[in-house]
Design a protein around this motif. Structure first.
Motif, short mmCIF file in Angstrom:
data_model
loop_
_atom_site.label_atom_id
_atom_site.label_comp_id
_atom_site.label_asym_id
_atom_site.label_seq_id
_atom_site.Cartn_x
_atom_site.Cartn_y
_atom_site.Cartn_z
N CYS A 6 -78.28 -50.47 -2.29
CA CYS A 6 -78.11 -49.97 -0.94
C CYS A 6 -78.43 -48.49 -0.97
O CYS A 6 -78.65 -47.90 -2.04
CB CYS A 6 -76.69 -50.22 -0.42
N LYS A 71 -85.46 -45.13 4.67
CA LYS A 71 -85.56 -46.24 3.72
C LYS A 71 -86.85 -46.16 2.91
O LYS A 71 -86.97 -46.81 1.87
CB LYS A 71 -85.49 -47.58 4.45
N PHE A 88 -82.07 -55.57 -1.51
CA PHE A 88 -81.53 -54.48 -0.70
C PHE A 88 -80.68 -55.05 0.42
O PHE A 88 -81.04 -56.04 1.06
CB PHE A 88 -82.66 -53.64 -0.09
N ASP A 90 -78.33 -53.55 3.90
CA ASP A 90 -77.80 -52.47 4.72
C ASP A 90 -76.30 -52.35 4.51
O ASP A 90 -75.61 -53.34 4.22
CB ASP A 90 -78.08 -52.74 6.21
N THR A 127 -85.55 -55.69 7.57
CA THR A 127 -85.24 -55.02 6.31
C THR A 127 -83.76 -54.73 6.15
O THR A 127 -83.37 -53.98 5.27
CB THR A 127 -86.05 -53.73 6.17
#
Length: 267
Positions: A6, A71, A88, A90, A127
């Motif tokens: 993260c 990012k 990955f 969030d 994403t």
């Protein structure tokens, strides 16, 4: 080794979000795993988290209304001391099921995104949750570096830029695994007045784009009116104006308190 990453900069999220995300991952993954946070401040982050500095960049992040372009730090040839595929996530996602399949699904050399339900007629990845091999997205960073503002204005959102330009194209995780809270959990108007947001069957991760955080979902109401009951909400719907000029969104998006979010989103 399953590798979860993260990223955190500034003060919008910080240790409470990082620590909760680590705890949710730990409860829903089969060891061994490694949880790495790339951040600019390690104060208050639990010891189990592998904290590493933000990846260095030699370009300015454009100031835009759309997209989370910081990012792009993750797109470089190196990502701390990590190698191979990384997942990955969030900081404001809620983990609601087992994560093991995210590490075995598809080709380990592919870029695999969650699906974006906000654009049903566009094959667009999200994403908030995506897997990629370290270094695979270097061509994207090189292109972005050459004209950050131009790329941001052309694509609007970083996820569209990744979807359209990832080397070799992108794959998508199964639809059921990652769900969008606002679009796929809150019942449509006017059912949102009577029904609690649901957790879709087989959902492993629920994402919260659009400004709604898990604590607001737990409390109910809507942005700026968290915890308000329906009666108070309806009485004050047309008191404003709302900063974006739309009071209708209060009615359209109002939600009942959602206990399953609070049950999952904890240390």
């Amino acid at each position: 080794m399953k590798q979860v990453i993260c990223i955190n900069w500034g003060t919008k999220y910080g240790p409470p979000f990082i620590n909760r995300l680590y705890a949710m991952v730990a409860r829903n993954i089969t060891p061994p795993f490694r949880f790495t946070c790339f951040c600019d401040n390690t104060d208050g982050i639990r010891a189990e988290v592998d904290c590493q500095p933000l990846p260095e960049i030699d370009y300015e992040i454009p100031v835009t209304r759309k997209g989370i372009w910081p990012k792009s730090r993750l797109w470089g040839a190196k990502l701390g001391d990590l190698e191979g595929p990384v997942l990955f996530m969030d900081l404001d996602v809620v983990v609601t099921g087992n994560l093991d399949d995210f590490f075995t699904y598809g080709d380990p050399d592919r870029v695999i995104l969650s699906r974006n339900p906000a654009k049903p007629f566009e094959r667009l990845g999200q994403t908030s949750v995506f897997r990629f091999p370290v270094g695979k997205l270097t061509p994207l960073q090189d292109r972005f570096k050459a004209d950050p503002l131009g790329v941001a204005e052309e694509y609007g959102y970083e996820q569209r830029f990744v979807t359209r330009n990832a080397p070799g194209g992108i794959d998508l995780f199964p639809k059921a695994w990652v769900r969008h809270f606002r679009y796929q959990c809150i019942p449509p108007f006017p059912l949102n007045f009577a029904m609690t947001p649901r957790l879709p069957k087989d959902a492993r991760i629920v994402i919260f784009p659009g400004g709604v955080f898990p604590e607001q979902a737990t409390a109910g109401g809507w942005l700026g009116r968290e915890g308000w009951g329906l009666g108070r909400h309806l009485k004050n719907t047309f008191n404003g104006p709302h900063p974006d000029g739309s009071n209708w969104r209060y009615l359209r998006h109002w939600m009942k308190p959602t206990p399953w979010v609070g049950d999952a989103w904890r240390e």
